[in-house]
Every structure is written in structure tokens, then in C-alpha cells.
Design a protein around this motif. Structure first.
Motif, PDB file in Angstrom:
ATOM      1  N   ALA A 171      50.378  51.648  47.287  1.00 44.23           N
ATOM      2  CA  ALA A 171      51.455  50.656  47.249  1.00 44.23           C
ATOM      3  C   ALA A 171      52.297  50.723  48.516  1.00 44.23           C
ATOM      4  O   ALA A 171      52.467  51.799  49.111  1.00 44.23           O
ATOM      5  CB  ALA A 171      52.333  50.896  46.023  1.00 44.23           C
ATOM      6  N   ASN A 172      52.780  49.566  48.935  1.00 45.95           N
ATOM      7  CA  ASN A 172      53.695  49.427  50.069  1.00 45.95           C
ATOM      8  C   ASN A 172      53.038  49.629  51.432  1.00 45.95           C
ATOM      9  O   ASN A 172      53.743  49.650  52.445  1.00 45.95           O
ATOM     10  CB  ASN A 172      54.892  50.370  49.934  1.00 45.95           C
ATOM     11  N   GLU A 173      51.718  49.741  51.476  1.00 47.79           N
ATOM     12  CA  GLU A 173      51.057  49.826  52.775  1.00 47.79           C
ATOM     13  C   GLU A 173      50.917  48.421  53.359  1.00 47.79           C
ATOM     14  O   GLU A 173      51.015  47.412  52.655  1.00 47.79           O
ATOM     15  CB  GLU A 173      49.691  50.501  52.638  1.00 47.79           C
ATOM     16  N   GLU A 174      50.689  48.380  54.674  1.00 51.63           N
ATOM     17  CA  GLU A 174      50.496  47.101  55.356  1.00 51.63           C
ATOM     18  C   GLU A 174      49.021  46.946  55.702  1.00 51.63           C
ATOM     19  O   GLU A 174      48.384  47.875  56.217  1.00 51.63           O
ATOM     20  CB  GLU A 174      51.369  47.033  56.611  1.00 51.63           C
ATOM     21  N   VAL A 175      48.482  45.755  55.421  1.00 53.53           N
ATOM     22  CA  VAL A 175      47.041  45.530  55.475  1.00 53.53           C
ATOM     23  C   VAL A 175      46.737  44.299  56.333  1.00 53.53           C
ATOM     24  O   VAL A 175      47.360  43.244  56.166  1.00 53.53           O
ATOM     25  CB  VAL A 175      46.466  45.318  54.056  1.00 53.53           C
ATOM     26  N   PHE A 176      45.771  44.459  57.231  1.00 51.69           N
ATOM     27  CA  PHE A 176      45.262  43.327  58.019  1.00 51.69           C
ATOM     28  C   PHE A 176      43.820  43.072  57.612  1.00 51.69           C
ATOM     29  O   PHE A 176      43.008  44.003  57.542  1.00 51.69           O
ATOM     30  CB  PHE A 176      45.351  43.637  59.510  1.00 51.69           C
ATOM     31  N   ILE A 177      43.489  41.797  57.337  1.00 49.46           N
ATOM     32  CA  ILE A 177      42.142  41.414  56.911  1.00 49.46           C
ATOM     33  C   ILE A 177      41.630  40.324  57.835  1.00 49.46           C
ATOM     34  O   ILE A 177      42.255  39.262  57.951  1.00 49.46           O
ATOM     35  CB  ILE A 177      42.128  40.915  55.460  1.00 49.46           C
ATOM     36  N   LYS A 193      47.585  42.628  47.483  1.00 51.26           N
ATOM     37  CA  LYS A 193      48.888  42.132  47.058  1.00 51.26           C
ATOM     38  C   LYS A 193      49.269  42.678  45.680  1.00 51.26           C
ATOM     39  O   LYS A 193      50.427  43.032  45.438  1.00 51.26           O
ATOM     40  CB  LYS A 193      48.890  40.604  47.032  1.00 51.26           C
ATOM     41  N   LEU A 194      48.289  42.754  44.778  1.00 55.94           N
ATOM     42  CA  LEU A 194      48.567  43.276  43.439  1.00 55.94           C
ATOM     43  C   LEU A 194      48.962  44.745  43.467  1.00 55.94           C
ATOM     44  O   LEU A 194      49.616  45.232  42.544  1.00 55.94           O
ATOM     45  CB  LEU A 194      47.343  43.080  42.532  1.00 55.94           C
ATOM     46  N   LYS A 195      48.559  45.455  44.515  1.00 57.30           N
ATOM     47  CA  LYS A 195      48.956  46.854  44.669  1.00 57.30           C
ATOM     48  C   LYS A 195      50.320  46.995  45.336  1.00 57.30           C
ATOM     49  O   LYS A 195      50.782  48.108  45.598  1.00 57.30           O
ATOM     50  CB  LYS A 195      47.899  47.620  45.468  1.00 57.30           C
ATOM     51  N   GLY A 196      50.953  45.871  45.659  1.00 54.84           N
ATOM     52  CA  GLY A 196      52.271  45.921  46.262  1.00 54.84           C
ATOM     53  C   GLY A 196      52.261  46.072  47.765  1.00 54.84           C
ATOM     54  O   GLY A 196      53.243  46.531  48.359  1.00 54.84           O
ATOM     55  N   CYS A 197      51.190  45.646  48.412  1.00 55.96           N
ATOM     56  CA  CYS A 197      51.070  45.759  49.863  1.00 55.96           C
ATOM     57  C   CYS A 197      51.477  44.460  50.547  1.00 55.96           C
ATOM     58  O   CYS A 197      51.448  43.382  49.946  1.00 55.96           O
ATOM     59  CB  CYS A 197      49.626  46.092  50.253  1.00 55.96           C
ATOM     60  N   ARG A 198      51.829  44.569  51.813  1.00 55.01           N
ATOM     61  CA  ARG A 198      52.037  43.393  52.647  1.00 55.01           C
ATOM     62  C   ARG A 198      50.711  43.076  53.320  1.00 55.01           C
ATOM     63  O   ARG A 198      50.076  43.968  53.904  1.00 55.01           O
ATOM     64  CB  ARG A 198      53.115  43.646  53.701  1.00 55.01           C
ATOM     65  N   ASP A 243      48.538  49.902  58.236  1.00 54.08           N
ATOM     66  CA  ASP A 243      47.891  51.104  57.706  1.00 54.08           C
ATOM     67  C   ASP A 243      46.393  50.942  57.483  1.00 54.08           C
ATOM     68  O   ASP A 243      45.629  51.899  57.642  1.00 54.08           O
ATOM     69  CB  ASP A 243      48.534  51.492  56.362  1.00 54.08           C
ATOM     70  N   VAL A 244      45.981  49.737  57.091  1.00 51.63           N
ATOM     71  CA  VAL A 244      44.587  49.502  56.704  1.00 51.63           C
ATOM     72  C   VAL A 244      44.095  48.221  57.367  1.00 51.63           C
ATOM     73  O   VAL A 244      44.793  47.198  57.367  1.00 51.63           O
ATOM     74  CB  VAL A 244      44.457  49.389  55.171  1.00 51.63           C
ATOM     75  N   TYR A 245      42.890  48.304  57.929  1.00 51.26           N
ATOM     76  CA  TYR A 245      42.234  47.105  58.478  1.00 51.26           C
ATOM     77  C   TYR A 245      40.927  46.888  57.747  1.00 51.26           C
ATOM     78  O   TYR A 245      40.053  47.760  57.757  1.00 51.26           O
ATOM     79  CB  TYR A 245      41.985  47.275  59.979  1.00 51.26           C
TER      80      TYR A 245
END
Length: 367
Positions: A171-177, A193-198, A243-245
Motif C-alpha cells: 500500500a501507498n507505493e508509487e507505480v508506473f505501468i 489502485k485497489l492496494k492503495g497505490c498511486r 517504487d515499481v515499474y
């Protein structure tokens, strides 16, 4: 990949014949595929009733149209677990089919199955070559059958495994797809998004950007084709990094992502679609891989088939989210009939679809 030969299926039972259409690769594409690389051939499929042990005769209802098929058309494709398509042989794709006759005790006439099959309207298939799974969830989850090639199929499982298993998204991590409006990216963004990420996604048209933000509720999205410098673009959307790509395209986008991902970031290497149409020597090298070391990054690729044993857990979770209206998914039906497959495939690589691209066979709506 070879279809069962007549010699394999004759020799017992009552011989039957049925006319079939199938798509054959007649030349290897050079760059972007063209329809002349393929032919639709009509021939008699000779089979026995019952089929030989382990074989099923199926009527193909739906076919999956996927970018990765382009990579398998290259003689040296880098996918060591998937042999390249051979000239003069059928193209294979994910499919949903109805069993017409079976000598496999796990299946009976009338069953609906999910597997890899020739791009054809009728086929003889065997679990000796590809996994065959019975679809038993349709009425319980109440989704259209073709969703088992999309949100409840390989693309959905890819997104689910990438986030839950490979990166263990928090939760609260930032993700680029990247390729966010595609079959995998569309679900990956919603799950994040359901996990609370941006979540920020990239896509190739302004319309896709609009759909990502207005329909699928991405926090932000951008058209990479209108951006002059992807590195600066990512800095604009992620001033302090991400945080995640979820990597679907490779090339310049991967290079920009490596510049902007945070220390200890994780990269899911799912696809490299920007490179599929390029010869090996024309493919773009990534110049800043030292960031993998300097930022202590984790970059992991995977073949979704290695996680097929998690299919039931995945379908239960994602199926419930569909039923509850917490996620939605777009199936892009690119044509009807085997004759339309090549046009649909070429259009897919041109970036024309949103969500999961599928082809309906002549009476595919009738399970």
C-alpha cells in the motif's frame, strides 16, 4: 509447434472428415508483419471417433490476439521455452473451444476448454503438447466466455502474478505501468489502485490516455508519442521517483524508468513490445543498466505459464472483484472468422486496440 498429423489420429474407430480453415505463416515478417506473411488455407481434417488416447476434437470459439506472437515469428526469438513458428505451418494462439469428441477421461463432449491451439476453426489437440483446462466458472462468476482470454486468462494472471508474487506490491507505493491500455496493463493498474497505490500509465494515443484516467481511474496517464523526453516526463509525474515499474515495452521507456525509479525499486519484466518488429542488430540497447546495481534494484522476468498452478486462487480473487464492480475490463473484438485473424494481428501491433484483443470465430458466441 506442430499440429497433430493425420497419421497420429487415424488407425482406429470410425474415420470422419471435416473442412477446416487455418492460418499458416508463409514467410517470416521483416519488421512490421503484413498480411502477405500469412495465408488462410482450407483443408480436410481427418479424425477418428473416438479420437486416439489423450486427444480432443474441438470447435474453436474464441482466439486470443497477442503481441508476443510477433516475437515467436522470429527464428531466434529469445523465448527459449517457446519454439519459433515454422514457415508453412499453422500459427498458434490462446483459444477457448468446445469439445466435440474426446478420448481424454478428464474431458467430455460439450466441455468448454482453454488452451493453446492452431489458429483454426477446428483442431485436434492434446495435453501432451499444451495444458488444457476446463472452464467451470462462467455461471458462478457470470462473465462472458471471452473474459477467460482476458481478465480471467493469461493477461489477467500476468498482472496478478507480477504485482502480488514478483514485486509483492505494498500500500501507498508509487507505480508506473507502460502499455497501460493493453491487456495486462489495464488490470495491473486497477489492482495497484485497489492496494492503495498511486498509479501512472503510458499509452500511445490521447484517447487511450483519456480512457485510462476517466474509465479505469489511473491517477495520471500520458501519451509517450507526444513527449519529447521520457526521462523528463517521468520526473514530472514522479518528482521523487517511483517504487515499481511494470515493464511492457522496453527500449527508451525502460531507460527512462531506470533513471527515475527509487533505490530498492522493483521492475516486473513482462514484455518488450517496442522491440518485437526490429531485427536483432536494430534493437535498442539500454545504456544505464548500472542503475540496477547502484540503486539495488530487483528486475525479474517471468513466463506466466510457470504460475498456472495459481490459476484457481487468481480466478477466485479477480472474479470476486469483477462481480463486486471493483474492477472492469475491456474486450476488443477485432473481427469475426478465421479470415480476419491476420488483419486483427497486424492492427494490434499498430496500437489500435484497448484492453484485450480477441477474434470471434464464425459461431463463437455459441458455447
Amino acid at each position: 509447434m506442430e499440429e497433430a498429423s493425420e497419421a497420429q489420429v487415424c488407425g482406429r474407430g470410425v474415420e470422419e472428415r471435416i473442412w477446416k480453415k487455418e492460418v499458416v505463416m508463409v514467410s517470416r515478417p521483416q519488421g512490421m508483419p503484413v498480411e502477405a506473411n500469412f495465408e488462410v488455407r482450407r483443408s480436410e481434417l481427418v479424425f477418428q471417433v473416438p479420437p486416439p488416447p489423450g486427444f480432443l476434437l474441438v470447435k474453436v470459439l474464441w482466439l486470443s490476439v497477442d503481441p508476443y506472437l510477433r516475437e515467436i515469428m522470429n527464428e531466434d526469438n529469445g523465448l527459449t521455452v517457446i519454439p519459433p513458428f515454422q514457415i508453412g505451418q499453422p500459427v498458434f494462439a490462446g483459444s477457448i473451444s468446445k469439445v466435440l469428441a474426446s478420448s481424454d477421461p478428464k474431458f467430455k463432449e460439450g466441455n468448454i476448454v482453454q488452451t493453446i491451439s492452431p489458429v483454426a476453426d477446428y483442431a485436434l489437440i492434446s495435453s501432451e503438447f499444451f495444458s488444457i483446462d476446463k472452464i467451470e466458472h462462467t455461471h458462478a462468476i457470470n462473465v462472458p466466455l471471452n473474459q477467460y482470454l482476458g481478465v480471467l486468462g493469461f493477461p489477467g494472471l500476468t498482472a496478478w502474478v507480477g504485482l502480488n508474487v514478483i514485486t509483492q506490491l505494498q500500500a501507498n507505493e508509487e507505480v508506473f505501468i507502460s502499455a497501460a491500455a493493453g491487456a495486462v496493463g489495464l488490470l495491473a493498474g486497477q489492482l495497484a489502485k485497489l492496494k492503495g497505490c498511486r498509479v501512472v500509465g503510458s499509452a500511445g494515443t490521447d484517447e487511450k490516455v483519456r480512457v485510462l484516467k476517466e474509465v479505469y481511474h489511473f491517477d495520471e496517464a500520458f501519451n509517450y508519442k507526444t513527449e519529447k523526453d521520457l526521462n523528463l516526463t517521468l520526473k514530472r509525474y514522479f518528482p521523487s521517483g517511483f517504487d515499481v515499474y511494470f515493464e511492457n515495452v522496453g527500449g527508451n521507456t525502460l531507460e527512462a524508468a531506470l533513471e527515475n525509479i527509487r533505490r530498492k525499486g522493483r521492475i516486473i519484466a513482462c514484455g518488450m513490445i517496442s522491440q518485437y518488429n526490429k531485427e536483432y542488430k536494430e534493437r535498442e540497447g539500454v545504456r544505464n543498466l548500472m542503475h540496477v546495481i547502484g540503486k539495488s534494484l530487483k528486475m525479474e522476468g517471468f513466463m506466466v505459464g510457470d504460475y498456472w498452478h495459481m490459476r484457481d486462487d487468481f480466478i477466485k480473487e479477480v472474479g470476486e472483484l469483477l462481480q463486486q464492480g471493483k474492477i472492469s475490463y475491456h474486450m476488443d473484438i477485432l473481427g469475426r472468422g478465421i479470415d480476419e485473424f491476420t488483419k486483427a494481428f497486424v492492427g494490434l501491433l499498430g496500437g489500435k486496440n484497448i484492453g484485450k484483443a480477441v477474434l470471434l470465430t464464425d459461431d463463437g458466441e455459441t458455447p
